[in-house]
Design a protein around this motif. Structure first.
Motif, PDB file in Angstrom:
ATOM      1  N   GLU B 109      15.356   6.151  -3.541  1.00 28.32           N
ATOM      2  CA  GLU B 109      14.258   6.673  -2.702  1.00 28.32           C
ATOM      3  C   GLU B 109      13.036   5.771  -2.815  1.00 28.32           C
ATOM      4  O   GLU B 109      12.382   5.463  -1.822  1.00 28.32           O
ATOM      5  CB  GLU B 109      13.860   8.078  -3.163  1.00 28.32           C
ATOM      6  CG  GLU B 109      14.732   9.172  -2.611  1.00 28.32           C
ATOM      7  CD  GLU B 109      14.334  10.539  -3.157  1.00 28.32           C
ATOM      8  OE1 GLU B 109      15.138  11.447  -3.010  1.00 28.32           O
ATOM      9  OE2 GLU B 109      13.250  10.680  -3.749  1.00 28.32           O
ATOM     10  N   GLU B 110      12.737   5.355  -4.038  1.00 29.72           N
ATOM     11  CA  GLU B 110      11.545   4.528  -4.243  1.00 29.72           C
ATOM     12  C   GLU B 110      11.677   3.190  -3.540  1.00 29.72           C
ATOM     13  O   GLU B 110      10.719   2.675  -2.966  1.00 29.72           O
ATOM     14  CB  GLU B 110      11.270   4.357  -5.738  1.00 29.72           C
ATOM     15  CG  GLU B 110      10.726   5.641  -6.336  1.00 29.72           C
ATOM     16  CD  GLU B 110      10.334   5.508  -7.796  1.00 29.72           C
ATOM     17  OE1 GLU B 110      10.548   4.445  -8.374  1.00 29.72           O
ATOM     18  OE2 GLU B 110       9.829   6.503  -8.337  1.00 29.72           O
ATOM     19  N   GLN B 111      12.904   2.665  -3.589  1.00 18.92           N
ATOM     20  CA  GLN B 111      13.153   1.389  -2.914  1.00 18.92           C
ATOM     21  C   GLN B 111      12.972   1.547  -1.392  1.00 18.92           C
ATOM     22  O   GLN B 111      12.322   0.720  -0.741  1.00 18.92           O
ATOM     23  CB  GLN B 111      14.578   0.944  -3.214  1.00 18.92           C
ATOM     24  CG  GLN B 111      14.749  -0.565  -3.217  1.00 18.92           C
ATOM     25  CD  GLN B 111      16.129  -0.978  -3.705  1.00 18.92           C
ATOM     26  OE1 GLN B 111      16.930  -0.152  -4.139  1.00 18.92           O
ATOM     27  NE2 GLN B 111      16.400  -2.258  -3.624  1.00 18.92           N
ATOM     28  N   ALA B 112      13.541   2.629  -0.867  1.00 23.34           N
ATOM     29  CA  ALA B 112      13.426   2.888   0.578  1.00 23.34           C
ATOM     30  C   ALA B 112      11.965   3.130   0.951  1.00 23.34           C
ATOM     31  O   ALA B 112      11.478   2.646   1.987  1.00 23.34           O
ATOM     32  CB  ALA B 112      14.273   4.088   0.963  1.00 23.34           C
ATOM     33  N   ALA B 113      11.262   3.879   0.088  1.00 20.96           N
ATOM     34  CA  ALA B 113       9.851   4.182   0.356  1.00 20.96           C
ATOM     35  C   ALA B 113       9.033   2.898   0.398  1.00 20.96           C
ATOM     36  O   ALA B 113       8.170   2.727   1.258  1.00 20.96           O
ATOM     37  CB  ALA B 113       9.312   5.131  -0.715  1.00 20.96           C
ATOM     38  N   ASP B 114       9.312   1.985  -0.532  1.00 19.26           N
ATOM     39  CA  ASP B 114       8.569   0.719  -0.571  1.00 19.26           C
ATOM     40  C   ASP B 114       8.788  -0.083   0.714  1.00 19.26           C
ATOM     41  O   ASP B 114       7.847  -0.688   1.239  1.00 19.26           O
ATOM     42  CB  ASP B 114       8.995  -0.114  -1.788  1.00 19.26           C
ATOM     43  CG  ASP B 114       8.429   0.454  -3.084  1.00 19.26           C
ATOM     44  OD1 ASP B 114       7.576   1.360  -3.010  1.00 19.26           O
ATOM     45  OD2 ASP B 114       8.857   0.012  -4.163  1.00 19.26           O
ATOM     46  N   ALA B 115      10.028  -0.071   1.199  1.00 21.48           N
ATOM     47  CA  ALA B 115      10.332  -0.846   2.412  1.00 21.48           C
ATOM     48  C   ALA B 115       9.605  -0.263   3.622  1.00 21.48           C
ATOM     49  O   ALA B 115       9.007  -1.000   4.422  1.00 21.48           O
ATOM     50  CB  ALA B 115      11.840  -0.852   2.652  1.00 21.48           C
ATOM     51  N   ILE B 116       9.634   1.061   3.745  1.00 17.33           N
ATOM     52  CA  ILE B 116       8.958   1.706   4.884  1.00 17.33           C
ATOM     53  C   ILE B 116       7.450   1.509   4.788  1.00 17.33           C
ATOM     54  O   ILE B 116       6.771   1.237   5.773  1.00 17.33           O
ATOM     55  CB  ILE B 116       9.303   3.209   4.927  1.00 17.33           C
ATOM     56  CG1 ILE B 116      10.781   3.379   5.279  1.00 17.33           C
ATOM     57  CG2 ILE B 116       8.431   3.958   5.931  1.00 17.33           C
ATOM     58  CD1 ILE B 116      11.331   4.729   4.921  1.00 17.33           C
ATOM     59  N   ALA B 117       6.953   1.629   3.550  1.00 15.25           N
ATOM     60  CA  ALA B 117       5.504   1.489   3.346  1.00 15.25           C
ATOM     61  C   ALA B 117       5.045   0.079   3.693  1.00 15.25           C
ATOM     62  O   ALA B 117       3.982  -0.103   4.281  1.00 15.25           O
ATOM     63  CB  ALA B 117       5.160   1.826   1.902  1.00 15.25           C
ATOM     64  N   LEU B 118       5.858  -0.902   3.331  1.00 13.01           N
ATOM     65  CA  LEU B 118       5.503  -2.287   3.645  1.00 13.01           C
ATOM     66  C   LEU B 118       5.395  -2.464   5.157  1.00 13.01           C
ATOM     67  O   LEU B 118       4.436  -3.057   5.674  1.00 13.01           O
ATOM     68  CB  LEU B 118       6.556  -3.245   3.075  1.00 13.01           C
ATOM     69  CG  LEU B 118       6.354  -4.731   3.411  1.00 13.01           C
ATOM     70  CD1 LEU B 118       5.074  -5.249   2.778  1.00 13.01           C
ATOM     71  CD2 LEU B 118       7.542  -5.565   2.946  1.00 13.01           C
ATOM     72  N   GLU B 119       6.358  -1.891   5.858  1.00  9.47           N
ATOM     73  CA  GLU B 119       6.357  -2.009   7.316  1.00  9.47           C
ATOM     74  C   GLU B 119       5.134  -1.305   7.911  1.00  9.47           C
ATOM     75  O   GLU B 119       4.479  -1.826   8.826  1.00  9.47           O
ATOM     76  CB  GLU B 119       7.646  -1.408   7.881  1.00  9.47           C
ATOM     77  CG  GLU B 119       7.989  -1.951   9.243  1.00  9.47           C
ATOM     78  CD  GLU B 119       9.296  -1.406   9.790  1.00  9.47           C
ATOM     79  OE1 GLU B 119       9.556  -1.619  10.972  1.00  9.47           O
ATOM     80  OE2 GLU B 119      10.039  -0.749   9.037  1.00  9.47           O
ATOM     81  N   ALA B 120       4.830  -0.104   7.373  1.00  8.45           N
ATOM     82  CA  ALA B 120       3.673   0.650   7.883  1.00  8.45           C
ATOM     83  C   ALA B 120       2.377  -0.104   7.617  1.00  8.45           C
ATOM     84  O   ALA B 120       1.487  -0.150   8.470  1.00  8.45           O
ATOM     85  CB  ALA B 120       3.634   2.028   7.228  1.00  8.45           C
ATOM     86  N   ASP B 121       2.282  -0.698   6.442  1.00 12.55           N
ATOM     87  CA  ASP B 121       1.085  -1.456   6.087  1.00 12.55           C
ATOM     88  C   ASP B 121       0.918  -2.664   7.007  1.00 12.55           C
ATOM     89  O   ASP B 121      -0.179  -2.960   7.494  1.00 12.55           O
ATOM     90  CB  ASP B 121       1.201  -1.906   4.623  1.00 12.55           C
ATOM     91  CG  ASP B 121      -0.019  -2.680   4.169  1.00 12.55           C
ATOM     92  OD1 ASP B 121      -1.141  -2.257   4.507  1.00 12.55           O
ATOM     93  OD2 ASP B 121       0.139  -3.706   3.475  1.00 12.55           O
TER      94      ASP B 121
END
Lengths: 176, 188
Positions: B109-121
Protein backbone atom coordinates in the motif's frame (compact mmCIF):
# COMPACT_ATOMS: atom_id res chain seq x y z
CA UNK A 1 22.50 24.52 -36.67
CA UNK A 2 21.05 21.22 -35.50
CA UNK A 3 18.79 23.08 -33.00
CA UNK A 4 17.43 25.24 -35.85
CA UNK A 5 16.67 22.06 -37.70
CA UNK A 6 14.81 20.63 -34.67
CA UNK A 7 12.86 23.86 -34.12
CA UNK A 8 10.77 23.26 -37.24
CA UNK A 9 9.37 20.10 -35.63
CA UNK A 10 8.35 21.67 -32.32
CA UNK A 11 4.70 22.04 -33.22
CA UNK A 12 4.66 18.58 -34.77
CA UNK A 13 6.06 17.08 -31.57
CA UNK A 14 3.29 18.71 -29.55
CA UNK A 15 0.74 17.35 -32.02
CA UNK A 16 2.17 13.86 -31.57
CA UNK A 17 2.02 14.27 -27.78
CA UNK A 18 -1.69 15.05 -27.96
CA UNK A 19 -2.42 12.03 -30.12
CA UNK A 20 -2.50 13.71 -33.50
CA UNK A 21 -0.66 12.48 -36.57
CA UNK A 22 2.37 14.35 -37.83
CA UNK A 23 4.48 12.15 -40.08
CA UNK A 24 7.46 14.51 -40.57
CA UNK A 25 7.75 14.95 -36.78
CA UNK A 26 7.37 11.21 -36.19
CA UNK A 27 10.12 10.45 -38.73
CA UNK A 28 12.36 13.07 -37.17
CA UNK A 29 11.89 11.71 -33.64
CA UNK A 30 13.05 8.31 -34.86
CA UNK A 31 16.49 9.73 -35.66
CA UNK A 32 16.84 12.57 -33.11
CA UNK A 33 17.42 11.61 -29.45
CA UNK A 34 16.91 15.24 -28.34
CA UNK A 35 13.47 15.47 -29.92
CA UNK A 36 12.65 11.96 -28.73
CA UNK A 37 13.24 13.25 -25.18
CA UNK A 38 11.18 16.40 -25.85
CA UNK A 39 8.31 14.27 -27.08
CA UNK A 40 8.45 12.24 -23.86
CA UNK A 41 8.35 15.50 -21.86
CA UNK A 42 5.39 16.81 -23.84
CA UNK A 43 3.55 13.52 -23.33
CA UNK A 44 4.28 13.67 -19.59
CA UNK A 45 2.99 17.26 -19.35
CA UNK A 46 -0.18 16.34 -21.29
CA UNK A 47 -0.76 13.25 -19.12
CA UNK A 48 -0.30 15.22 -15.90
CA UNK A 49 -2.68 17.93 -17.10
CA UNK A 50 -5.31 15.19 -17.27
CA UNK A 51 -4.64 13.90 -13.75
CA UNK A 52 -7.93 15.38 -12.60
CA UNK A 53 -7.00 18.10 -10.14
CA UNK A 54 -10.49 19.54 -9.91
CA UNK A 55 -11.77 21.55 -6.96
CA UNK A 56 -13.53 19.38 -4.39
CA UNK A 57 -17.30 19.67 -3.83
CA UNK A 58 -18.10 22.84 -1.93
CA UNK A 59 -19.38 21.00 1.16
CA UNK A 60 -16.17 18.97 1.43
CA UNK A 61 -14.09 22.09 1.09
CA UNK A 62 -16.18 23.91 3.70
CA UNK A 63 -15.79 21.08 6.22
CA UNK A 64 -12.02 21.07 5.69
CA UNK A 65 -11.90 24.83 6.24
CA UNK A 66 -14.01 24.45 9.38
CA UNK A 67 -11.28 22.35 11.01
CA UNK A 68 -9.46 25.55 11.88
CA UNK A 69 -10.85 26.85 15.17
CA UNK A 70 -12.99 29.90 14.82
CA UNK A 71 -11.69 32.98 16.49
CA UNK A 72 -14.50 33.78 18.92
CA UNK A 73 -15.37 37.22 20.12
CA UNK A 74 -16.13 37.34 23.82
CA UNK A 75 -18.25 40.10 25.33
CA UNK A 76 -19.87 40.69 28.69
CA UNK A 77 -23.45 41.90 28.36
CA UNK A 78 -24.21 45.24 30.00
CA UNK A 79 -27.07 45.56 32.43
CA UNK A 80 -29.38 48.32 31.22
CA UNK A 81 -29.79 50.77 34.14
CA UNK A 82 -33.29 52.04 33.21
CA UNK A 83 -34.79 48.59 33.26
CA UNK A 84 -32.76 47.63 36.29
CA UNK A 85 -34.19 50.65 38.08
CA UNK A 86 -37.69 49.37 37.35
CA UNK A 87 -36.89 46.55 39.67
CA UNK A 88 -37.64 48.85 42.60
CA UNK A 89 -41.30 48.82 41.56
CA UNK A 90 -41.40 45.08 41.41
CA UNK A 91 -41.34 42.64 44.26
CA UNK A 92 -38.05 41.26 45.52
CA UNK A 93 -39.14 37.81 44.38
CA UNK A 94 -40.28 38.69 40.86
CA UNK A 95 -38.55 41.15 38.55
CA UNK A 96 -37.10 41.64 35.10
CA UNK A 97 -33.67 42.69 33.93
CA UNK A 98 -32.44 43.64 30.48
CA UNK A 99 -28.93 43.13 29.20
CA UNK A 100 -27.42 44.74 26.13
CA UNK A 101 -24.74 43.29 23.86
CA UNK A 102 -23.82 44.20 20.30
CA UNK A 103 -26.84 46.44 19.91
CA UNK A 104 -29.25 43.73 21.04
CA UNK A 105 -31.26 43.55 24.23
CA UNK A 106 -31.90 40.30 26.06
CA UNK A 107 -34.71 40.49 28.65
CA UNK A 108 -34.77 37.99 31.46
CA UNK A 109 -37.64 37.42 33.91
CA UNK A 110 -36.75 36.14 37.38
CA UNK A 111 -39.25 34.67 39.82
CA UNK A 112 -38.74 32.79 43.04
CA UNK A 113 -40.79 29.62 43.47
CA UNK A 114 -40.41 27.18 46.32
CA UNK A 115 -37.00 28.53 47.22
CA UNK A 116 -35.58 28.34 43.69
CA UNK A 117 -35.19 31.04 41.09
CA UNK A 118 -36.86 30.46 37.74
CA UNK A 119 -35.39 32.45 34.89
CA UNK A 120 -37.12 32.86 31.53
CA UNK A 121 -35.98 34.65 28.39
CA UNK A 122 -36.06 34.74 24.64
CA UNK A 123 -32.91 34.50 22.57
CA UNK A 124 -32.68 33.54 18.90
CA UNK A 125 -33.40 30.11 17.50
CA UNK A 126 -30.01 28.46 17.00
CA UNK A 127 -28.36 30.21 19.95
CA UNK A 128 -26.59 27.92 22.39
CA UNK A 129 -26.99 28.78 26.06
CA UNK A 130 -25.27 27.31 29.10
CA UNK A 131 -25.94 27.86 32.79
CA UNK A 132 -23.18 28.96 35.14
CA UNK A 133 -22.09 25.33 35.57
CA UNK A 134 -21.67 24.85 31.84
CA UNK A 135 -24.80 22.72 31.43
CA UNK A 136 -26.72 23.37 28.21
CA UNK A 137 -30.10 25.06 28.48
CA UNK A 138 -32.69 23.99 25.93
CA UNK A 139 -33.62 26.76 23.47
CA UNK A 140 -36.91 26.12 21.68
CA UNK A 141 -37.60 26.77 18.00
CA UNK A 142 -38.67 30.33 18.72
CA UNK A 143 -35.68 31.10 20.90
CA UNK A 144 -37.53 30.72 24.22
CA UNK A 145 -35.67 29.24 27.14
CA UNK A 146 -35.96 28.82 30.89
CA UNK A 147 -33.91 27.36 33.69
CA UNK A 148 -33.82 27.12 37.48
CA UNK A 149 -31.09 28.32 39.83
CA UNK A 150 -30.57 27.87 43.54
CA UNK A 151 -29.64 31.51 44.13
CA UNK A 152 -29.47 34.80 42.26
CA UNK A 153 -25.69 34.44 42.30
CA UNK A 154 -25.96 31.39 40.08
CA UNK A 155 -28.27 32.90 37.43
CA UNK A 156 -25.43 33.92 35.11
CA UNK A 157 -25.49 32.33 31.67
CA UNK A 158 -23.29 32.11 28.58
CA UNK A 159 -24.85 32.63 25.18
CA UNK A 160 -23.07 31.50 22.00
CA UNK A 161 -24.17 32.85 18.65
CA UNK A 162 -21.88 31.96 15.75
CA UNK A 163 -18.45 33.43 16.50
CA UNK A 164 -19.80 35.49 19.38
CA UNK A 165 -19.76 34.39 23.02
CA UNK A 166 -21.69 36.57 25.46
CA UNK A 167 -21.49 36.35 29.23
CA UNK A 168 -24.78 37.41 30.85
CA UNK A 169 -23.96 38.31 34.47
CA UNK A 170 -26.06 36.87 37.33
CA UNK A 171 -29.03 38.91 38.58
CA UNK A 172 -27.18 39.52 41.86
CA UNK A 173 -24.86 41.88 39.91
CA UNK A 174 -27.70 44.41 39.61
CA UNK A 175 -27.03 45.58 43.15
CA UNK A 176 -23.32 46.12 42.66
CA UNK B 1 12.56 16.77 -9.80
CA UNK B 2 12.06 20.17 -8.25
CA UNK B 3 8.83 21.54 -6.95
CA UNK B 4 7.61 23.94 -9.62
CA UNK B 5 4.86 25.80 -7.77
CA UNK B 6 6.34 29.30 -7.78
CA UNK B 7 2.97 30.92 -7.16
CA UNK B 8 2.26 29.47 -3.74
CA UNK B 9 4.12 30.59 -0.66
CA UNK B 10 3.48 27.52 1.48
CA UNK B 11 6.00 28.63 4.12
CA UNK B 12 4.16 31.93 4.51
CA UNK B 13 0.76 30.27 4.69
CA UNK B 14 1.94 27.75 7.29
CA UNK B 15 3.51 30.52 9.37
CA UNK B 16 0.28 32.54 9.28
CA UNK B 17 -1.74 29.45 10.24
CA UNK B 18 0.58 28.91 13.20
CA UNK B 19 -0.21 32.47 14.25
CA UNK B 20 -3.93 31.69 14.18
CA UNK B 21 -4.74 33.30 10.83
CA UNK B 22 -7.89 31.54 9.68
CA UNK B 23 -7.74 33.17 6.24
CA UNK B 24 -4.36 31.52 5.66
CA UNK B 25 -5.86 28.12 6.49
CA UNK B 26 -8.65 28.74 3.98
CA UNK B 27 -6.04 29.54 1.32
CA UNK B 28 -4.04 26.45 2.26
CA UNK B 29 -7.13 24.25 1.89
CA UNK B 30 -8.02 25.91 -1.42
CA UNK B 31 -4.51 25.28 -2.74
CA UNK B 32 -4.25 21.67 -1.57
CA UNK B 33 -7.80 20.38 -1.98
CA UNK B 34 -7.49 19.61 -5.72
CA UNK B 35 -4.59 17.29 -4.90
CA UNK B 36 -6.47 15.53 -2.11
CA UNK B 37 -9.63 15.31 -4.17
CA UNK B 38 -7.69 14.09 -7.20
CA UNK B 39 -6.05 11.28 -5.21
CA UNK B 40 -9.32 10.31 -3.54
CA UNK B 41 -11.12 10.08 -6.88
CA UNK B 42 -8.30 8.19 -8.54
CA UNK B 43 -8.46 5.47 -5.90
CA UNK B 44 -12.13 4.77 -6.47
CA UNK B 45 -13.50 4.81 -2.92
CA UNK B 46 -17.18 4.90 -2.05
CA UNK B 47 -18.46 8.47 -1.68
CA UNK B 48 -18.58 8.16 2.12
CA UNK B 49 -15.05 6.75 2.37
CA UNK B 50 -13.81 9.34 -0.11
CA UNK B 51 -15.23 12.14 1.98
CA UNK B 52 -13.76 10.61 5.15
CA UNK B 53 -10.33 10.33 3.54
CA UNK B 54 -10.58 13.92 2.27
CA UNK B 55 -11.45 15.24 5.73
CA UNK B 56 -8.84 13.04 7.41
CA UNK B 57 -6.08 14.52 5.22
CA UNK B 58 -6.87 18.04 6.41
CA UNK B 59 -7.29 16.98 10.04
CA UNK B 60 -3.78 15.49 9.85
CA UNK B 61 -2.47 18.64 8.17
CA UNK B 62 -3.98 20.81 10.90
CA UNK B 63 -2.54 18.56 13.61
CA UNK B 64 0.90 18.81 11.97
CA UNK B 65 0.98 22.57 11.41
CA UNK B 66 3.48 23.13 14.22
CA UNK B 67 5.81 20.38 13.00
CA UNK B 68 6.11 21.10 9.29
CA UNK B 69 9.80 21.38 8.49
CA UNK B 70 9.55 21.75 4.70
CA UNK B 71 6.39 23.67 3.77
CA UNK B 72 7.30 23.53 0.07
CA UNK B 73 6.87 19.75 0.23
CA UNK B 74 3.27 20.04 1.48
CA UNK B 75 1.65 19.02 -1.84
CA UNK B 76 3.65 15.77 -1.86
CA UNK B 77 3.09 15.18 1.84
CA UNK B 78 -0.67 15.61 1.66
CA UNK B 79 -0.85 13.45 -1.48
CA UNK B 80 1.00 10.60 0.28
CA UNK B 81 -1.09 11.00 3.43
CA UNK B 82 -4.32 10.91 1.43
CA UNK B 83 -3.29 7.96 -0.72
CA UNK B 84 -2.29 5.90 2.33
CA UNK B 85 -5.58 6.59 4.07
CA UNK B 86 -7.53 5.75 0.88
CA UNK B 87 -5.72 2.45 0.45
CA UNK B 88 -6.26 1.61 4.12
CA UNK B 89 -9.98 2.31 3.79
CA UNK B 90 -10.12 0.21 0.61
CA UNK B 91 -8.45 -2.71 2.41
CA UNK B 92 -10.93 -2.48 5.27
CA UNK B 93 -13.90 -2.22 2.90
CA UNK B 94 -12.75 -5.15 0.80
CA UNK B 95 -14.39 -8.51 1.56
CA UNK B 96 -11.63 -10.42 -0.18
CA UNK B 97 -9.52 -12.63 2.09
CA UNK B 98 -5.87 -13.08 1.36
CA UNK B 99 -2.97 -15.17 2.64
CA UNK B 100 -0.62 -12.22 2.30
CA UNK B 101 0.63 -11.10 5.75
CA UNK B 102 -0.63 -7.70 6.89
CA UNK B 103 2.83 -6.13 7.00
CA UNK B 104 3.36 -7.07 3.36
CA UNK B 105 -0.03 -5.65 2.43
CA UNK B 106 0.81 -2.41 4.18
CA UNK B 107 4.22 -2.25 2.50
CA UNK B 108 2.54 -2.70 -0.89
CA UNK B 109 0.00 0.00 0.00
CA UNK B 110 2.78 2.41 0.92
CA UNK B 111 4.54 1.75 -2.35
CA UNK B 112 1.33 2.32 -4.31
CA UNK B 113 0.57 5.44 -2.26
CA UNK B 114 4.01 6.87 -3.00
CA UNK B 115 3.54 6.34 -6.74
CA UNK B 116 0.12 8.00 -6.80
CA UNK B 117 1.34 10.83 -4.59
CA UNK B 118 4.29 11.47 -6.88
CA UNK B 119 1.96 11.73 -9.84
CA UNK B 120 -0.42 14.04 -7.94
CA UNK B 121 2.46 16.24 -6.85
CA UNK B 122 3.76 16.47 -10.42
CA UNK B 123 0.25 17.22 -11.69
CA UNK B 124 0.01 20.03 -9.12
CA UNK B 125 3.32 21.44 -10.32
CA UNK B 126 2.16 21.30 -13.96
CA UNK B 127 -1.08 23.08 -13.03
CA UNK B 128 0.94 25.75 -11.21
CA UNK B 129 3.07 26.24 -14.32
CA UNK B 130 -0.09 26.47 -16.41
CA UNK B 131 -1.37 29.24 -14.14
CA UNK B 132 1.93 31.02 -14.57
CA UNK B 133 1.66 30.66 -18.34
CA UNK B 134 -1.77 32.29 -18.13
CA UNK B 135 -3.73 33.84 -20.98
CA UNK B 136 -5.42 31.86 -23.74
CA UNK B 137 -2.94 29.03 -23.46
CA UNK B 138 -3.96 28.34 -19.85
CA UNK B 139 -7.66 28.60 -20.71
CA UNK B 140 -7.35 26.36 -23.77
CA UNK B 141 -5.29 23.61 -22.11
CA UNK B 142 -7.57 23.69 -19.07
CA UNK B 143 -10.67 23.24 -21.22
CA UNK B 144 -9.05 20.40 -23.15
CA UNK B 145 -7.79 18.52 -20.09
CA UNK B 146 -10.83 18.52 -17.85
CA UNK B 147 -12.48 15.28 -16.70
CA UNK B 148 -15.04 15.94 -19.39
CA UNK B 149 -13.09 17.92 -21.98
CA UNK B 150 -14.92 20.64 -23.84
CA UNK B 151 -15.61 20.01 -27.53
CA UNK B 152 -13.81 22.07 -30.17
CA UNK B 153 -17.14 23.79 -30.93
CA UNK B 154 -17.61 24.77 -27.26
CA UNK B 155 -14.01 25.96 -27.03
CA UNK B 156 -14.41 27.95 -30.24
CA UNK B 157 -17.41 29.77 -28.77
CA UNK B 158 -15.88 30.25 -25.35
CA UNK B 159 -12.47 31.48 -26.46
CA UNK B 160 -13.61 33.20 -29.68
CA UNK B 161 -11.21 31.03 -31.68
CA UNK B 162 -11.85 29.38 -35.06
CA UNK B 163 -12.23 25.61 -34.72
CA UNK B 164 -9.42 25.12 -37.22
CA UNK B 165 -7.02 27.09 -35.01
CA UNK B 166 -7.60 25.02 -31.88
CA UNK B 167 -5.32 22.10 -32.79
CA UNK B 168 -2.30 24.20 -33.80
CA UNK B 169 -2.81 26.55 -30.83
CA UNK B 170 -3.03 23.60 -28.49
CA UNK B 171 0.24 22.24 -29.84
CA UNK B 172 1.97 25.61 -29.47
CA UNK B 173 0.63 26.05 -25.91
CA UNK B 174 1.74 22.59 -24.87
CA UNK B 175 5.15 23.40 -26.27
CA UNK B 176 5.27 26.61 -24.22
CA UNK B 177 4.23 24.71 -21.11
CA UNK B 178 6.98 22.15 -21.69
CA UNK B 179 9.56 24.92 -22.09
CA UNK B 180 8.43 26.60 -18.87
CA UNK B 181 8.54 23.32 -16.95
CA UNK B 182 11.98 22.58 -18.40
CA UNK B 183 13.27 26.00 -17.33
CA UNK B 184 12.10 25.21 -13.78
CA UNK B 185 14.02 21.93 -13.78
CA UNK B 186 10.83 19.88 -13.74
CA UNK B 187 12.23 17.18 -16.00
CA UNK B 188 15.38 16.74 -13.95
Amino acid sequence: MKQDHCARYEEGLARLATGEIDEPARDHVAVCPRCFQRLAQLEQAARLLSFGLAPAPEAWSASAKAIFPTETEFVVARLLPGIAGARAASTSEEFQLAFEFGGEVLRLAYSKTEGRWQVRGRARAGDAIEDDSGHPILVDEEGGFSFAARSLESTGITLRRGDLTVAIPPASSRDS
Amino acid sequence: MRNTSPGTDFAGLVRRCQQGDRRAWDLLVTELEPIVYGVVRRLGLSREDAQDAFQDAFVKLFASLDRIASPAALPKWIAVTTARECLRLKRIASDATTDVPLDQLIAAEEQAADAIALEADQAHAVRAALRELGGRCADLLDLLHRDEPASYTEISEQLQMPVGAIGPTRARCLGKLRSLLDSRGFFG
